[in-house]
Design an enzyme around this catalytic site. Structure first.
Site, mmCIF file in Angstrom:
data_model
loop_
_atom_site.group_PDB
_atom_site.id
_atom_site.type_symbol
_atom_site.label_atom_id
_atom_site.label_comp_id
_atom_site.label_asym_id
_atom_site.label_seq_id
_atom_site.Cartn_x
_atom_site.Cartn_y
_atom_site.Cartn_z
ATOM 1 C CB CYS A 272 6.693 12.311 2.419
ATOM 2 S SG CYS A 272 5.726 13.782 2.783
ATOM 3 N NE ARG B 203 -1.254 2.662 2.710
ATOM 4 C CZ ARG B 203 -0.769 3.821 3.114
ATOM 5 N NH1 ARG B 203 -0.683 4.843 2.294
ATOM 6 N NH2 ARG B 203 -0.334 3.967 4.355
ATOM 7 C CG ASP B 204 3.280 4.174 3.145
ATOM 8 O OD1 ASP B 204 3.630 4.960 2.254
ATOM 9 O OD2 ASP B 204 3.347 4.445 4.348
ATOM 10 C CG HIS C 38 7.905 7.862 6.381
ATOM 11 N ND1 HIS C 38 7.655 8.234 5.088
ATOM 12 C CD2 HIS C 38 6.856 7.086 6.739
ATOM 13 C CE1 HIS C 38 6.502 7.719 4.680
ATOM 14 N NE2 HIS C 38 5.989 7.024 5.676
ATOM 15 C CG HIS D 278 3.268 4.799 9.272
ATOM 16 N ND1 HIS D 278 2.892 3.717 8.509
ATOM 17 C CD2 HIS D 278 3.810 5.700 8.395
ATOM 18 C CE1 HIS D 278 3.173 3.952 7.234
ATOM 19 N NE2 HIS D 278 3.730 5.151 7.139
ATOM 20 C CG ASN E 197 6.709 3.523 4.886
ATOM 21 O OD1 ASN E 197 5.964 4.040 5.708
ATOM 22 N ND2 ASN E 197 6.426 3.470 3.600
#
Ligand code: ZN
Length: 317
Positions: free
Chosen positions: A243, A17-18, A212, A210, A252
């Site tokens: 981002c 996903r991310d 990064h 979560h 991440n």
């Protein structure tokens, strides 16, 4: 001596996903996405954020969310989660059989406006029907706060702002929260302060982190998270993700770096690190570029070279 280390933590993988949503190259074939989810589940990861049921125009890379859900094996004991941005997405995710709906808002208005074209309050209002849909379906919903530990436009959100945003979800019965350092701006003091205060303010809720690794502070921040009692951490294999408002930023923290870190601390994850490294190499083929993963690059700290023989000496500094 480090205090308060838990015996075990939960690793949540968000690669497909991310990680994939930030891939701007060619469309990653549905079969490759399914393969990665299945391999991650078999490595011992207990929770996977499989995809996002976002509008295909917004994130073309995830246009096959329903097909991916349909194609994956559902290993018993593994939770297959879906990010849902709105009621339409929630209906699609429920129809696809998602085990959990992950909701997310930007904690700061500037990021929310840049990312979703609406203020945080307007974004929250839009999630109200999503919470109702989840409740009616009997599927748990979770709440994530992007830029909760740092916003590239506004800096560090005050704790009162976090109370407001998470309070909205808490009042509506959500008991599983996640705080994101979307732009990789956090530091250990901030993480410890915010997470211990959030846990105190919302005693019935659990909080995940979560992080990064944009500024190489993620593992330091995890240590602060552990100290604050946080036992759930997100990662993406190969450190995929990023981002859009931090150009050139890394993504991440890599899932294999998380597992390597917890292994070194003697904290159990239930995840097979060698299996993850095999997945990372396969992922490199799939996305077609280098990955930002220290463990993939350097190997594990327990990989020794074996006895030295003569003639190998090289001067290094
Ligand atoms: Zn992320």
């Amino acid at each position: 001596m480090l205090a308060n280390l838990p015996k075990a933590v939960t690793i949540v993988d968000v690669t497909t996903r991310d990680g994939f949503q930030m891939e701007t190259g060619p469309f990653i074939p549905t079969a490759a996405k399914i393969e990665i989810v299945n391999r991650i589940a078999r490595s011992g990861i207990p929770e996977i954020q499989v995809t996002s049921f976002v509008h295909p125009r917004a994130v073309p890379q995830l246009a096959d969310a329903a097909e991916v859900f349909q194609g994956i094996d559902r290993l018993p004991g593994v939770k297959y989660r879906a990010l849902v941005p709105n009621a339409v997405g929630a209906e699609r995710a429920l129809a696809a059989g998602a085990d959990e709906l992950n909701l997310m808002v930007s904690v700061t208005d500037s990021h929310s406006l840049a990312n979703a074209n609406r203020t945080t309050a307007d974004a929250l209002a839009l999630l109200e029907p999503v919470l109702e849909l989840a409740e009616r379906a009997g599927v748990p919903a979770t709440a994530g706060g992007a830029t909760g530990l740092g916003c590239p436009f506004e800096g560090f959100p005050p704790v009162e702002r976090l109370y407001e945003v998470y309070g909205f979800f808490y009042e509506r019965g959500v008991r599983k929260m996640s705080v994101a350092d979307t732009a990789g701006m956090a530091n250990p003091l901030l993480v410890y302060d915010r997470l211990s205060r959030l846990r105190e303010r919302f005693p019935e809720a659990s909080f995940a982190l979560h992080l990064h690794d944009t500024r190489r502070m993620a593992t330091a921040n995890i240590l602060a998270g552990l100290e604050a009692g946080v036992t759930e951490y997100d990662g993406a294999v190969g450190g995929l993700g990023g981002c859009p408002y931090s150009p050139g930023a890394t993504g991440n923290i890599a899932t294999e770096e998380l597992v390597h870190f917890f292994d070194a601390l003697g904290i159990s994850t239930g995840v097979d690190l060698d299996a993850l490294l095999t997945i990372a190499r396969r992922l490199r083929e799939i996305v077609g570029h280098e990955l930002d993963s220290a463990i993939l690059r350097a190997g594990k700290s327990t990989d020794l070279l074996g006895p030295r023989t003569t003639g190998q000496t090289k001067l290094v500094s």
